[in-house]
Design an enzyme around this catalytic site. Sequence first.
Site, PDB file in Angstrom:
ATOM      1  N   TYR A  45       8.951  -5.477   1.219  1.00 52.77           N
ATOM      2  CA  TYR A  45       7.543  -5.836   1.396  1.00 52.77           C
ATOM      3  C   TYR A  45       7.247  -5.936   2.885  1.00 52.77           C
ATOM      4  O   TYR A  45       7.723  -6.842   3.567  1.00 52.77           O
ATOM      5  CB  TYR A  45       7.278  -7.164   0.691  1.00 52.77           C
ATOM      6  CG  TYR A  45       5.850  -7.662   0.715  1.00 52.77           C
ATOM      7  CD1 TYR A  45       4.787  -6.863   1.104  1.00 52.77           C
ATOM      8  CD2 TYR A  45       5.566  -8.968   0.333  1.00 52.77           C
ATOM      9  CE1 TYR A  45       3.498  -7.339   1.113  1.00 52.77           C
ATOM     10  CE2 TYR A  45       4.270  -9.465   0.321  1.00 52.77           C
ATOM     11  CZ  TYR A  45       3.243  -8.641   0.715  1.00 52.77           C
ATOM     12  OH  TYR A  45       1.957  -9.125   0.719  1.00 52.77           O
ATOM     13  N   LYS A 104       6.601  -1.702  -0.374  1.00 50.98           N
ATOM     14  CA  LYS A 104       5.210  -2.133  -0.530  1.00 50.98           C
ATOM     15  C   LYS A 104       4.617  -2.218   0.868  1.00 50.98           C
ATOM     16  O   LYS A 104       4.942  -3.115   1.642  1.00 50.98           O
ATOM     17  CB  LYS A 104       5.140  -3.491  -1.235  1.00 50.98           C
ATOM     18  CG  LYS A 104       3.724  -4.055  -1.347  1.00 50.98           C
ATOM     19  CD  LYS A 104       3.745  -5.472  -1.905  1.00 50.98           C
ATOM     20  CE  LYS A 104       2.363  -6.092  -1.945  1.00 50.98           C
ATOM     21  NZ  LYS A 104       2.400  -7.512  -2.404  1.00 50.98           N
ATOM     22  N   ILE A 124       0.510  -2.470  -5.821  1.00 50.77           N
ATOM     23  CA  ILE A 124       0.683  -3.890  -6.109  1.00 50.77           C
ATOM     24  C   ILE A 124      -0.607  -4.569  -5.666  1.00 50.77           C
ATOM     25  O   ILE A 124      -0.883  -4.701  -4.475  1.00 50.77           O
ATOM     26  CB  ILE A 124       1.924  -4.464  -5.412  1.00 50.77           C
ATOM     27  CG1 ILE A 124       3.170  -3.767  -5.949  1.00 50.77           C
ATOM     28  CG2 ILE A 124       2.010  -5.974  -5.630  1.00 50.77           C
ATOM     29  CD1 ILE A 124       4.473  -4.281  -5.409  1.00 50.77           C
TER      30      ILE A 124
END
Length: 299
Positions: A136, A165, A207
């Site tokens: 992330y 992400k 996401i």
Amino acid sequence: MSIKWTGVMPAITTPFNADYSVDHGFIRQHVQWLVENGSTGIVPCGSLGEGATLTSEEKIAVMKTVVDAVGDKVPVIPGIAALSTREAVHLAQAAEDLGCHALMILPPYVYSSDWREMRQHIVSVAQATALPGLLYNNPVAYKTDFSPAQIAELARELPQIQAVKESSTDARRVTGIRELIGNRLALGVGVDDCLVEGVDAGAQFWIAGLVNAFPKESVALYNYAMQGKKEEAFAIYRWFLPLLRLDTVVKFVQLIKLVQQEVGMGHERVRAPRLELTGAERESCLNILRTAMANRPAL
């Protein structure tokens, strides 16, 4: 479960009871509703999930509730973030023991330093379990920016890392990562109002935040974008953007929870230091939502 890094994966909010304990009953109801409406994964305990105000025990309990609620219908990919690497490793191992399917690995809260230290943190967490990892990158929130070159280095060293992400808010990062690593990693958009641009650049999954209140619209937008149906995608995007932009400001948690409450799927309670919205700030959000509801597309 083999992870297919595609589709819309909600970063879920964490609901609280009147005494600010975690409302596990609503978590179960909410994630089942999200899956029924086309979500392809569930991401608890992330930034939107107020992970920074949950204890390790509460995070583990949330993971368990989500796993129990969705079973093997979709993967559960909890956010793994902590003040220390030791705590993050503990959370990762607990997630594996509970039956989670992958880990969303974040840099540590608060402390943000150089590449050597941040790299070691990611390596330690990724190697703590046999679960696949989702890196992330959110420099806006965490003040640690994993550059495309650094992501490529982690991809070469850690076979556990399967996806990224990307939440730098710069769609060019997707093409920059792809240039260095080809198809080695699946790339995902982590900023709500950059979905169409991210898909055009090569992103494969989303996401998302506003999906907590609008799963059908989120899934339709993603599908049209992935199918290259520009006209249909932008028809939804134009309608959705004022709401999606609520995900990109400091009080995104309060804003998204308020929207959830108003559509009958949640409550606006947040844990301190966050406070519920009041005055003009709250009314502005409600006006955006009223306009959206009055023009909601038929799907």
